[in-house]
Scaffold this active site. Structure first.
Site, PDB file in Angstrom:
ATOM      1  CG  HIS A 101      75.439  49.881   7.972  1.00  0.00           C
ATOM      2  ND1 HIS A 101      74.610  49.514   7.267  1.00  0.00           N
ATOM      3  CD2 HIS A 101      76.455  50.219   7.116  1.00  0.00           C
ATOM      4  CE1 HIS A 101      74.882  49.168   5.984  1.00  0.00           C
ATOM      5  NE2 HIS A 101      76.154  49.844   5.952  1.00  0.00           N
ATOM      6  CG  ASP A 104      71.968  49.338   9.697  1.00  0.00           C
ATOM      7  OD1 ASP A 104      72.238  50.612   9.089  1.00  0.00           O
ATOM      8  OD2 ASP A 104      72.317  48.419   9.287  1.00  0.00           O
TER       9      ASP A 104
HETATM   10  C1  XUL Z   1      75.927  50.229  -0.286  1.00  0.00           C
HETATM   11  C2  XUL Z   1      76.176  48.941   0.083  1.00  0.00           C
HETATM   12  C3  XUL Z   1      76.342  48.932   1.656  1.00  0.00           C
HETATM   13  C4  XUL Z   1      77.352  48.040   2.117  1.00  0.00           C
HETATM   14  C5  XUL Z   1      77.647  48.226   3.813  1.00  0.00           C
HETATM   15  O1  XUL Z   1      75.706  50.189  -1.675  1.00  0.00           O
HETATM   16  O2  XUL Z   1      76.474  47.869  -0.628  1.00  0.00           O
HETATM   17  O3  XUL Z   1      75.080  48.712   2.265  1.00  0.00           O
HETATM   18  O4  XUL Z   1      76.859  46.744   1.863  1.00  0.00           O
HETATM   19  O5  XUL Z   1      77.758  49.377   4.063  1.00  0.00           O
END
Ligand code: XUL
Ligand code: CO
Length: 447
Positions: A101, A104
């Site tokens: 993300h 992150d």
């Molecule tokens: C949350 C989840 C996230 C997504 C990306 O449950 O799975 O980490 O994979 O936003």
């Protein structure tokens, strides 16, 4: 380069001995299965938010993780140092991909401009490292759920300034996707849902998020980003109802809004479980709709109600998921991303190594068993036999569109019950499950 991590590159040692940890028992990257190298089928990916950032918190306790970069106190220095750790970890684990993300990677500033500037410094370093090592970005995404501004969602926020912020954030993430050649771009709707139906205009929110997705597709075209857009379903948590509940709900949403040409699905094991499905169920429905994009390979816990993101260790599940995967011809623009973290009591760096090894071996084992099931046409034979009455007679006429209800009436009206039941066969579920067990034992044990 001096080693930052004090372990050697993990190698394939084959099916030798019982104790895990000395090497891969089932993942042999160069070995061919169904005409393709295991590493090209599986495309494993490290999830930045877990492996680099996760402190191993749970809803009742602080983080327990002990990491070698903890001693770097300046947030930007730490963010940049973690990139070196990531790339060494990828190399030593023999993993070719990673996922992140935007948030992150680097701390936020006071404005989006400052935040983007922090982020871009880390992206510069990641780009350089990718160039040096050949490692690739499986997918990136924007975090529209952690910051307080997103308390009611991003693309479904009732507040236009927050909505606009979400759009601006995605714009920059798509520029990063283009720059790093990200294979896919993911939308997990963290808070895109509702906590309370009576204060939520669900129709307006769904219209908004669909239009938001359309803007993302338009912007990708504008800047020449060609990656695959993905939606990641999850039924709830943190909202009480997430709009992308499960694969079938997300597929219906995409079709309702005409987005199914531009989006596929990223399916996660623990999310499937929270939705009351098996993982293979989710993968099946996406595959049949032609919308299977990528996998977040993790597991839930049958005894705990929340999303625990455990590293996969269930070979029965990985076999059935890999069977659907092979029927799909693999995942051309996707892979197996370990959206997974070690347990809170597994707080050492070594547990990250062992966790990834467990996940990689579990899916490699699943791929091996699924390949044999495919070669033997075991499930195919069961389905062909079970539906064979639709291959001739009234069944075939129906499938060819030649029958009306009146034809069915004529066909059955005078038949005694015994005649109707004559061709009904046992589903043989106990035998099938036990046969799958035998496949697992024999394919994995017989060396
Ligand atoms: C949350 C989840 C996230 C997504 C990306 O449950 O799975 O980490 O994979 O936003
Ligand atoms: Co996920």
């Amino acid at each position: 380069m001096t080693d930052l991590l004090n372990f050697d590159k993990v190698k394939y040692i084959g099916n030798s001995g019982f104790k895990a940890g000395d090497g891969f028992h089932f993942y042999n990257p160069e070995e061919e299965i169904q005409g393709k190298k295991m590493k090209d089928w599986l495309k494993f990916s490290v999830a930045y938010w877990h492996t680099m950032d996760q402190r191993l918190v749970d809803p009742f306790g602080d983080g327990t993780a002990v990491r070698p970069w903890d001693s770097i106190s300046d947030p930007m220095d730490q963010a940049l140092a973690k990139v070196d750790y990531l790339f060494e970890f990828l190399d030593k684990m023999d993993v070719d991909y990673f996922a992140f993300h935007d948030r992150d990677l680097a701390p936020q500033g006071n404005t989006l401009r400052e935040t983007n500037a922090n982020l871009d410094k880390v992206i510069d370093k990641i780009e350089q490292k990718m160039h040096e090592t050949g490692k690739k970005l499986l997918w990136n995404t924007s975090n529209l759920f952690t910051d307080v501004r997103f308390l009611a969602g991003g693309a479904t926020s009732p507040f236009a300034d927050v909505f606009a912020y979400a759009g601006a954030e995605i714009k920059h993430s798509l520029e990063i996707a283009k720059r790093l050649g990200s294979e896919s771009y993911v939308f997990w709707g963290g808070r895109e849902g509702y906590d309370y139906l009576e204060n939520t205009d669900t129709k307006r929110e769904l219209d908004h998020i669909a239009a938001f997705f359309r803007l993302a597709v338009d912007y990708a075209k504008e800047i020449g980003y060609k990656g695959q857009f993905l939606i990641e379903p999850k039924p709830m948590e943190p909202t009480s109802h997430q709009y992308d509940r499960d694969a079938q709900t997300a597929i219906a949403f995409l079709k309702t809004y005409g987005l199914d040409k531009d989006f596929k699905l990223n399916l996660e094991g623990n999310h499937a479980f929270l939705a009351g499905h098996t993982y293979e169920h989710e993968v099946r429905f996406a595959r049949e709709a032609g919308l299977l994009g990528s996998l977040d390979a993790n597991m839930g816990d049958k005894l705990i109600g929340w999303d625990i993101d455990e590293f996969p260790n269930d070979i029965y599940e990985s076999t059935l998921v890999m069977y659907e995967f092979l029927l799909n011809g693999g995942l051309p623009t996707g892979g197996l991303n370990f959206d997974a973290k070690p347990r809170r009591q597994s707080f050492e760096m070594e547990d990250l190594r062992l966790g990834h090894m467990a996940g990689m071996d579990t899916y490699a084992a699943g791929l091996r068993v699924a390949s044999k099931l495919l070669d033997d046409k075991y499930f195919k034979g069961i389905l062909e036999d079970r539906y064979s009455s639709f291959d001739s007679g009234i069944g075939a006429d129906f499938e060819a569109g030649k029958t009306k209800f009146a034809d069915f009436e004529n066909y059955v009206i005078d038949k005694p019950e015994s005649e109707i039941f004559k061709n009904v066969k046992s589903g043989r579920q106990e035998q099938i499950k036990s046969t799958v067990n035998n496949y697992i034992f024999n394919v994995l044990g017989g060396k």
